[in-house]
Design a protein around this motif. Structure first.
Motif, PDB file in Angstrom:
ATOM      1  N   PHE A 140       0.843  -1.205   0.000  1.00 43.37           N
ATOM      2  CA  PHE A 140       0.000   0.000   0.000  1.00 43.37           C
ATOM      3  C   PHE A 140       0.876   1.251   0.000  1.00 43.37           C
ATOM      4  CE2 PHE A 140      -3.485   2.762   0.928  1.00 43.37           C
ATOM      5  CZ  PHE A 140      -3.053   3.640   1.911  1.00 43.37           C
ATOM      6  N   GLU A 194      -2.534   2.810  11.602  1.00 40.68           N
ATOM      7  CA  GLU A 194      -3.698   3.226  10.819  1.00 40.68           C
ATOM      8  C   GLU A 194      -3.291   4.177   9.710  1.00 40.68           C
ATOM      9  OE1 GLU A 194      -6.987   3.434  14.406  1.00 40.68           O
ATOM     10  OE2 GLU A 194      -6.501   5.226  13.256  1.00 40.68           O
ATOM     11  N   ASP A 195      -2.202   4.916   9.961  1.00 40.94           N
ATOM     12  CA  ASP A 195      -1.824   5.921   8.974  1.00 40.94           C
ATOM     13  C   ASP A 195      -0.325   5.989   8.784  1.00 40.94           C
ATOM     14  OD1 ASP A 195      -2.469   8.786  11.194  1.00 40.94           O
ATOM     15  OD2 ASP A 195      -0.962   7.193  11.270  1.00 40.94           O
ATOM     16  N   TYR A 231      -9.039   8.178  -2.623  1.00 37.88           N
ATOM     17  CA  TYR A 231      -9.879   9.327  -2.353  1.00 37.88           C
ATOM     18  C   TYR A 231      -9.362  10.034  -1.111  1.00 37.88           C
ATOM     19  CZ  TYR A 231     -12.317   7.368   1.743  1.00 37.88           C
ATOM     20  OH  TYR A 231     -12.610   6.865   2.992  1.00 37.88           O
ATOM     21  N   LEU A 268     -10.089  11.611   2.484  1.00 37.22           N
ATOM     22  CA  LEU A 268     -11.063  11.490   3.568  1.00 37.22           C
ATOM     23  C   LEU A 268     -11.646  12.850   3.935  1.00 37.22           C
ATOM     24  CD1 LEU A 268      -9.386   8.756   3.873  1.00 37.22           C
ATOM     25  CD2 LEU A 268      -9.947   8.927   6.295  1.00 37.22           C
ATOM     26  N   ASN A 269     -10.871  13.901   3.780  1.00 37.71           N
ATOM     27  CA  ASN A 269     -11.319  15.245   4.156  1.00 37.71           C
ATOM     28  C   ASN A 269     -12.428  15.687   3.200  1.00 37.71           C
ATOM     29  OD1 ASN A 269      -8.124  14.985   4.212  1.00 37.71           O
ATOM     30  ND2 ASN A 269      -8.799  16.099   6.046  1.00 37.71           N
ATOM     31  N   ARG A 318      -5.769  13.487   4.377  1.00 37.78           N
ATOM     32  CA  ARG A 318      -5.636  12.024   4.449  1.00 37.78           C
ATOM     33  C   ARG A 318      -6.194  11.385   3.197  1.00 37.78           C
ATOM     34  NH1 ARG A 318      -4.643   9.765   9.707  1.00 37.78           N
ATOM     35  NH2 ARG A 318      -4.482  11.423  11.262  1.00 37.78           N
ATOM     36  N   ILE A 362     -11.035   3.166   5.039  1.00 39.00           N
ATOM     37  CA  ILE A 362     -10.635   4.314   5.864  1.00 39.00           C
ATOM     38  C   ILE A 362      -9.172   4.132   6.285  1.00 39.00           C
ATOM     39  CG2 ILE A 362     -11.093   5.584   8.014  1.00 39.00           C
ATOM     40  CD1 ILE A 362     -13.462   5.799   6.222  1.00 39.00           C
ATOM     41  N   ILE A 363      -8.847   2.919   6.675  1.00 41.38           N
ATOM     42  CA  ILE A 363      -7.466   2.598   7.060  1.00 41.38           C
ATOM     43  C   ILE A 363      -6.943   1.446   6.214  1.00 41.38           C
ATOM     44  CG2 ILE A 363      -7.705   3.442   9.444  1.00 41.38           C
ATOM     45  CD1 ILE A 363      -8.051   0.479  10.320  1.00 41.38           C
ATOM     46  N   PRO A 364      -5.671   1.423   5.955  1.00 37.70           N
ATOM     47  CA  PRO A 364      -4.710   2.465   6.302  1.00 37.70           C
ATOM     48  C   PRO A 364      -4.878   3.692   5.394  1.00 37.70           C
ATOM     49  CG  PRO A 364      -3.651   0.804   4.977  1.00 37.70           C
ATOM     50  CD  PRO A 364      -5.035   0.312   5.215  1.00 37.70           C
ATOM     51  N   ASN A 365      -4.379   4.819   5.846  1.00 33.50           N
ATOM     52  CA  ASN A 365      -4.428   6.024   5.022  1.00 33.50           C
ATOM     53  C   ASN A 365      -3.097   6.743   5.094  1.00 33.50           C
ATOM     54  OD1 ASN A 365      -4.728   8.180   7.286  1.00 33.50           O
ATOM     55  ND2 ASN A 365      -6.452   6.807   7.683  1.00 33.50           N
ATOM     56  N   PRO A 391     -15.682   8.373   7.056  1.00 38.27           N
ATOM     57  CA  PRO A 391     -14.516   9.266   7.010  1.00 38.27           C
ATOM     58  C   PRO A 391     -14.670  10.445   7.975  1.00 38.27           C
ATOM     59  CG  PRO A 391     -15.153   8.649   4.798  1.00 38.27           C
ATOM     60  CD  PRO A 391     -16.207   8.096   5.702  1.00 38.27           C
ATOM     61  N   LEU A 405     -12.120  11.238  11.001  1.00 37.76           N
ATOM     62  CA  LEU A 405     -11.362  12.497  11.079  1.00 37.76           C
ATOM     63  C   LEU A 405     -11.625  13.207  12.404  1.00 37.76           C
ATOM     64  CD1 LEU A 405     -11.824  13.864   7.447  1.00 37.76           C
ATOM     65  CD2 LEU A 405      -9.711  13.016   8.475  1.00 37.76           C
TER      66      LEU A 405
END
Lengths: 199, 64
Positions: free
Chosen positions: A23, A55-56, A82, A84-85, A103, A110-113, B55, B59
């Motif tokens: 990834f 996670e990130d 994509y 996330l914000n 992110r 959502i994860i990992p990002n 998301p 956040l």
């Protein structure tokens, strides 16, 4: 563990590539077509064997102008990523310009990002100007110098971060510039002696 | 009700394990430590699809 050191480079041979490595590597290969980057924080420790997840992936990037960022944004979209914000491309770019983080994940996850931010301070600048290339087979990634990673982890100060700092010290203590490590520890006002980090 | 958990002692034990584990990683070939690590990491990655937060909520959580 066998690591081969060259100036500015560490080679890890015969490492099993994890899905997380895949990834990160896929994303960074896209990113480096648009700007320089350096990976900092948790993933660096995991890359060298620490048995934990993340996670990130915290990533610092050199400044991109708006057109370049827009092009990168469009490329990511085509490649199945994509942001996330909840912002459009203009809003995302504004966030980066204001020193905020954005992110990016693969669609439907959502994860990992990947957490991206522009270079902000002297430590960021040092990280990216002195980044280390880590070569794993045919792939490569750029990480922050270990001499800055260790004090930074101590500075963050959570139990997990201190464990990461101790792990990096144990792995690299014969190979890093201890004097440089000491200077960064002084600059960040952290001490490692109680954890066995001797500078 | 009394909680018999010494946070300091627990952290000390965790650090001892980090030292122990790092020494093991240094001792064995790359294919050995990385294979075991991959089993753990890959299981996290497979399970990532079960992360059901939106998301927006994610956040909100990480930006606290």
């Amino acid at each position: 563990m066998e690591l081969k050191y060259e100036p500015g480079k560490i080679k890890i041979e015969n490492k099993v590539f994890t899905a997380l490595d895949e990834f990160v590597s896929d994303f960074m290969k896209l990113l480096e077509g648009y700007t320089d980057y350096v990976i900092v924080s948790g993933y660096v420790v995991i890359l060298f064997g620490r048995a934990r997840g993340t996670e990130d992936i915290d990533t610092i990037i050199r400044y991109m102008d708006k057109d370049t960022f827009t092009s990168f944004y469009q490329r990511l979209s085509r490649e199945g990523y994509y942001f996330l914000n909840p912002e459009d491309v203009n809003g995302l770019y504004e966030m980066l310009e204001e020193g905020l983080r954005v992110r990016i994940a693969k669609e439907d996850t959502i994860i990992p990002n990947i957490e991206l931010k522009f270079v902000k301070d002297d430590f960021d600048r040092y990280s990216i100007d002195n980044r280390l290339e880590v070569v794993i087979g045919e792939k490569h990634l750029f990480i922050s110098p270990i001499e800055l990673q260790i004090p930074y982890k101590l500075y963050l100060g959570s139990d997990k971060d201190i464990e990461d700092a101790v792990y990096l010290w144990d792995i690299f203590k014969g190979e890093i510039d201890v004097s440089l490590l000491g200077r960064f520890m002084k600059a960040l006002n952290v001490r490692g002696k109680e954890y066995g980090i001797e500078v | 009700m009394e909680l018999k958990f010494d946070k300091g002692e627990n952290f000390k034990e965790r650090l001892e394990f980090v030292h122990y584990y790092a020494e093991w990683v240094k001792r064995v070939p790359n294919e050995v430590w990385s294979k075991q690590q991959a089993e753990l990491i890959d299981s996290f990655m497979v399970n990532a699809i079960n992360f059901k937060m939106t998301p927006e909520k994610y956040l909100e959580m990480v930006n606290k």
